[in-house]
Design a protein around this motif. Structure first.
Motif, PDB file in Angstrom:
ATOM      1  N   ASN A 281      45.307  34.711  38.377  1.00  0.00           N
ATOM      2  CA  ASN A 281      45.262  35.202  37.112  1.00  0.00           C
ATOM      3  C   ASN A 281      45.234  33.809  36.234  1.00  0.00           C
ATOM      4  O   ASN A 281      46.238  33.011  36.547  1.00  0.00           O
ATOM      5  N   ASP A 282      44.661  33.735  35.258  1.00  0.00           N
ATOM      6  CA  ASP A 282      44.631  32.569  34.349  1.00  0.00           C
ATOM      7  C   ASP A 282      44.256  31.279  35.057  1.00  0.00           C
ATOM      8  O   ASP A 282      44.470  30.121  34.612  1.00  0.00           O
ATOM      9  N   ALA A 283      43.865  31.109  36.393  1.00  0.00           N
ATOM     10  CA  ALA A 283      43.362  29.892  37.048  1.00  0.00           C
ATOM     11  C   ALA A 283      42.031  30.100  37.800  1.00  0.00           C
ATOM     12  O   ALA A 283      41.726  31.495  38.104  1.00  0.00           O
ATOM     13  N   THR A 284      41.601  29.053  38.137  1.00  0.00           N
ATOM     14  CA  THR A 284      40.355  29.073  39.121  1.00  0.00           C
ATOM     15  C   THR A 284      40.512  29.201  40.592  1.00  0.00           C
ATOM     16  O   THR A 284      39.628  29.653  41.145  1.00  0.00           O
ATOM     17  N   ARG A 285      41.866  29.246  40.993  1.00  0.00           N
ATOM     18  CA  ARG A 285      42.148  29.427  42.357  1.00  0.00           C
ATOM     19  C   ARG A 285      41.962  30.680  42.897  1.00  0.00           C
ATOM     20  O   ARG A 285      42.462  31.706  42.087  1.00  0.00           O
ATOM     21  N   LYS A 286      41.154  30.706  44.056  1.00  0.00           N
ATOM     22  CA  LYS A 286      41.300  32.210  44.860  1.00  0.00           C
ATOM     23  C   LYS A 286      41.356  31.675  46.246  1.00  0.00           C
ATOM     24  O   LYS A 286      40.527  30.839  46.812  1.00  0.00           O
TER      25      LYS A 286
ATOM     26  N   ASP B 178      43.895  36.375  44.352  1.00  0.00           N
ATOM     27  CA  ASP B 178      43.159  35.823  43.134  1.00  0.00           C
ATOM     28  C   ASP B 178      44.165  35.537  42.119  1.00  0.00           C
ATOM     29  O   ASP B 178      44.612  36.456  41.544  1.00  0.00           O
TER      30      ASP B 178
ATOM     31  N   ALA C   1      49.490  29.924  36.114  1.00  0.00           N
ATOM     32  CA  ALA C   1      49.004  31.228  36.626  1.00  0.00           C
ATOM     33  C   ALA C   1      50.043  32.296  36.246  1.00  0.00           C
ATOM     34  O   ALA C   1      51.390  32.124  36.426  1.00  0.00           O
TER      35      ALA C   1
ATOM     36  N   TYR D  83      49.361  36.708  40.903  1.00  0.00           N
ATOM     37  CA  TYR D  83      47.661  36.931  41.484  1.00  0.00           C
ATOM     38  C   TYR D  83      47.826  38.249  42.110  1.00  0.00           C
ATOM     39  O   TYR D  83      48.632  38.822  42.388  1.00  0.00           O
TER      40      TYR D  83
END
Length: 279
Positions: A244-249, A242, A210, A213
């Motif tokens: 960036n560059d990752a599915t994590r939120k 949220d 990431a 975020y």
């Protein structure tokens, strides 16, 4: 144990020109829920933070121009895992710089509007091949806002604008979008104050893959003067991180309550409880 020491001051060079500055040094710790904290650490990560700021403002009748800068140095201590292994945190050490220029116009004695531009640079102490990624970045933002006081009903400020951040490492995506902020005090009664707050920013992280975020936070806080020297407080908040560059939120719910007893003009004691849920 957390502690901090610091000072700030202002010099009125003339009736229209002022200089201000501040210095502080603190030993702090990360919350368990901090998104960049190592999950295997047996205790929260401690870090030292040095900050400095300086600025000059010049007023021309109703128009004011302010030029300022900020500096922050983050120095993280290594952590220890549950099995006693060392968790190196030197890759998170960094320096942050910011420069800003504001033009403001005094609409009335209680209200001004402004346009502000800011540049900032974030420089990490360690670079590849010592660490996997070069997380250095440069950002800018421009916002329009207002600071106001509506008689005895409300006071505060709000702004909205646009921001962008570019990362030196080609594998980290750049970010851009709307930025905003607000902090409004509503004096419901002479004894009760409700504070509404909102904030959007791009935050640093060392989460794998990431670039950073996008943080959005909204909150409501209440203070009530039960007696002249007894103040009750409480509040709730909701935030999203949220990555960036990752599915994590992450969705973060928060609540707090407390009571403060004013011993005199210089000292007070209090008891508080804070709850946080990160999903």
């Amino acid at each position: 144990m957390d502690w901090n020491v610091g000072g700030d001051g202002r010099i009125d060079v003339t009736t229209s020109t002022a200089l201000n500055g501040s210095l502080s040094y603190a030993q702090l710790h990360e919350d368990r829920g901090d998104p960049s904290a190592p999950t295997a650490a047996s205790e929260p990560v401690e870090y030292n933070l040095f900050t400095a700021s300086a600025g000059i403002s010049q007023r021309f009748n109703r128009v004011a121009v302010t030029l300022g800068g900020d500096y922050a140095d983050f120095d993280y201590d290594d952590a220890t895992s549950l099995v006693g292994a060392n968790i190196d945190q030197d890759g998170r050490d960094r320096e942050e710089y910011a420069e800003r220029l504001r033009f403001s116009y005094l609409v009335s004695p209680d209200t001004n509007v402004y346009l502000e531009g800011q540049l900032d640079q974030r420089k990490y102490d360690q670079q590849p091949p010592v660490v996997a990624l070069n997380r250095d970045s440069d950002g800018w933002q421009i916002v329009a806002g207002s600071e106001f006081r509506l008689t005895n009903v409300a006071q505060g400020g709000l702004y909205v604008g646009y921001q962008e951040r570019d990362y030196d490492d080609a594998t980290l995506s750049n970010t851009d979008g709307i930025t905003y902020g607000a902090n409004i005090d509503w004096f419901v009664t002479p004894l009760t104050t409700v504070v509404f707050s909102a904030e959007s920013s791009v935050e640093e992280t060392t989460v794998g893959g990431a670039s950073g975020y996008d943080m959005n936070r909204f909150g409501v806080d209440i203070d009530h003067e039960l007696m002249r020297n007894v103040i009750l407080s409480g509040g709730v908040s909701y935030a999203t991180d949220d990555f960036n560059d990752a599915t994590r939120k992450d969705d973060i719910l928060g609540a707090h309550a407390g009571i403060k007893y004013l011993l005199n003009h210089n000292f007070d004691i209090g008891l508080g409880y804070t709850y946080t849920d990160r999903d």
